[in-house]
Every structure is written in structure tokens, then in C-alpha cells.
Design an enzyme around this catalytic site. Structure first.
Site, PDB file in Angstrom:
ATOM      1  CB  SER A   1      -0.888  -0.003   1.255  1.00  0.00           C
ATOM      2  OG  SER A   1      -1.694   1.149   1.295  1.00  0.00           O
TER       3      SER A   1
ATOM      4  CB  SER B   1      -2.167  -9.391  -5.545  1.00  0.00           C
ATOM      5  OG  SER B   1      -1.273  -8.599  -6.262  1.00  0.00           O
TER       6      SER B   1
END
Length: 195
Positions: free
Chosen positions: A34, A106
């Protein structure tokens, strides 16, 4: 799967769609922590594709969780299902002759491998958006790292949940170095054989 569910062959083939579009369909699978720049890069390259006449679309992690995957949380099982669904949707985009960019953390290598296995050889381009955790935390565009460090977000990737970096991605972009424009140019240059 129910034996009464049968795949229906399309009247227009993927090859015909690609011929009409003037380019192949493929997936750019952006993966990284992130704040690493996945969505920014995916949207910047999508802008490039649009301006150069390519059919393209971006599937963004947060956007997809507003609709298709709104029923999923962030447990390992839900993360796996999140990526499974995205892999299936990306596969459909490729069959439509479109270039689709997926911007998802992912975190698990096995889930990315399953998404890759859905596509023909050379149609899945894994883009590792490689950015140091410290830089991602400094950026913290959504304030998520701060919340994770405060214990408000359990199972946050990179803090208290694992991230498995790709071992052999087709492209690695070091977004802690250089500018966004330089990263996009580097990516486009590496995509030349696919376009």
C-alpha cells in the site's frame, strides 16, 4: 462446478477483437505494498494507452471492493477470493482484446500465480512496484499505516500481515527512486514488445 453449466463459445473471437483494436489484449498486474504507487502508475499508463489509441481499463483494488468484492474482508481467505475474482475479470477483459491494468496489493505469490494461469503465455505481465516499506509509510496517502501501527487495522500488509514479493516479475519499477513520469516511461519502454 455444476455439470449443467456449459461454457458458451463467443461469436466474435478474441483474435478478431484484437485485430479490430490493432493490438493484443493482456494484463498488467501491478503488485506492491500500500502506498507504493500501484494505482498512480496504472492510471498514468492507462492515460498513455488512451492517448495512443489503445483499448485499456484499470481495475483498482479499492474501487472493486466498492462493488464486486464488497462482501469480502481482509482475512487470508477473503484476500485469496478477492484476487481470484479479479483474475477472472481480467481474463474476460483480455478475451475482449483489451489491455487491463490491475492495481492490487495481491500479497500472496500463489494467488498471483493462479491469476497468471488463467491466461495464455505472454498475456500476464507482472509489474512489481518495488518501494521500501519506510517510503510507503512516509507517503501513507490514506492514513492506513498510521492506523495499522495504532492497532486499528488488523492484518495490514507489511505491518502485521505478510507480503510475498514476486520472484521473477516481467517488470520491476523502483518507485522510491526517480519521478512518476520516469517510472511510466520505463514501463512503456518495457512494454514495447507487447504492443
Amino acid at each position: 462446478m455444476d455439470a449443467n453449466i456449459v461454457w458458451h463459445e463467443e461469436a466474435v473471437t478474441a483474435a478478431e477483437r484484437e485485430q479490430q483494436n490493432g493490438h493484443p489484449g493482456f494484463v498488467l498486474w501491478f503488485t506492491g505494498l500500500s502506498g507504493s504507487g500501484k494505482s498512480t502508475l496504472a492510471n498514468a499508463v492507462d492515460r498513455y494507452f488512451h492517448e495512443h489509441g489503445y483499448q485499456s481499463y484499470v481495475l483498482d483494488g479499492d474501487n472493486v471492493r466498492h462493488g464486486l468484492n464488497q462482501d469480502l474482508g481482509f482475512s487470508p481467505e477473503d484476500r485469496e477470493e478477492n484476487i481470484r475474482r479479479i483474475g477472472e475479470v481480467a481474463h474476460l477483459f483480455v478475451k475482449a482484446g483489451t489491455i487491463v491494468s490491475t492495481a492490487f496489493i495481491s500479497p500472496y505469490e500463489s494467488d498471483r500465480a493462479k491469476a497468471r494461469a488463467l491466461l495464455p503465455e505472454g498475456r500476464f505481465i507482472e509489474v512489481f512496484v518495488d518501494c521500501p516499506l519506510e517510503t510507503c509509510e512516509e507517503r501513507d496517502p490514506k492514513g492506513l499505516y498510521k492506523k495499522a501501527r495504532a492497532g486499528e487495522i488488523p492484518s495490514f500488509t507489511g505491518i502485521n500481515a505478510p507480503y510475498e514479493p514476486p520472484r521473477q516479475p516481467e517488470v520491476t519499477l523502483k518507485t522510491g527512486e526517480g519521478t512518476g513520469e520516469e517510472n511510466v516511461k520505463e514501463l512503456v519502454d518495457k512494454l514495447t514488445p507487447f504492443l
